[in-house]
Design a protein around this motif. Structure first.
Motif, PDB file in Angstrom:
ATOM      1  N   SER A   1     -12.549  36.995  35.674  1.00  0.00           N
ATOM      2  CA  SER A   1     -13.906  37.703  35.747  1.00  0.00           C
ATOM      3  C   SER A   1     -13.622  39.284  35.388  1.00  0.00           C
ATOM      4  O   SER A   1     -12.633  39.874  35.602  1.00  0.00           O
ATOM      5  N   ARG A   2     -15.015  39.937  35.205  1.00  0.00           N
ATOM      6  CA  ARG A   2     -14.817  41.322  34.880  1.00  0.00           C
ATOM      7  C   ARG A   2     -14.149  42.299  36.066  1.00  0.00           C
ATOM      8  O   ARG A   2     -13.602  43.091  36.065  1.00  0.00           O
ATOM      9  N   ASP A   3     -14.834  41.622  37.089  1.00  0.00           N
ATOM     10  CA  ASP A   3     -14.487  42.573  38.562  1.00  0.00           C
ATOM     11  C   ASP A   3     -12.947  42.232  38.599  1.00  0.00           C
ATOM     12  O   ASP A   3     -12.274  43.299  39.211  1.00  0.00           O
ATOM     13  N   ASP A   4     -12.326  41.281  38.466  1.00  0.00           N
ATOM     14  CA  ASP A   4     -10.826  41.014  38.491  1.00  0.00           C
ATOM     15  C   ASP A   4     -10.306  42.072  37.452  1.00  0.00           C
ATOM     16  O   ASP A   4      -9.326  42.456  37.707  1.00  0.00           O
TER      17      ASP A   4
ATOM     18  N   LYS B   1     -10.395  45.381  38.738  1.00  0.00           N
ATOM     19  CA  LYS B   1      -9.607  45.637  39.885  1.00  0.00           C
ATOM     20  C   LYS B   1      -8.180  45.580  39.641  1.00  0.00           C
ATOM     21  O   LYS B   1      -7.563  46.651  39.971  1.00  0.00           O
TER      22      LYS B   1
END
Length: 60
Positions: free
Chosen positions: A21-24, A27
Motif C-alpha cells: 500500500s501507499r502507507d507502507d 513508511k
C-alpha cells in the motif's frame, strides 16, 4: 523441501519485496530517509572530532 519450480535462494533475495500500500511505501521511505539523516549527522560529528575546539577559542 523445495520444489524444482522454486527459484534459487539467491534469486529471491535480489528482488526486494515492494510494500503493498501507499502507507507502507511512505513508511519505508521515511525510515530510509531518517536512517540516511542519522548517518549524515554521525559523519558530521565524527568529522568535527573532540580536538577541533581550537578554532573556536582562537578569536579571544
Amino acid at each position: 523441501m523445495r520444489s524444482p519450480s522454486d527459484p534459487p535462494h539467491s534469486e529471491k533475495s535480489r528482488k526486494p519485496q515492494r510494500p503493498a500500500s501507499r502507507d507502507d511505501r511512505l513508511k519505508a521511505a521515511l525510515k530510509a530517509n531518517m536512517a540516511r539523516r542519522k548517518a549524515q549527522a554521525r559523519a558530521r560529528t565524527a568529522e568535527d572530532g573532540p580536538g577541533d575546539d581550537l578554532d573556536e577559542t582562537e578569536g579571544d
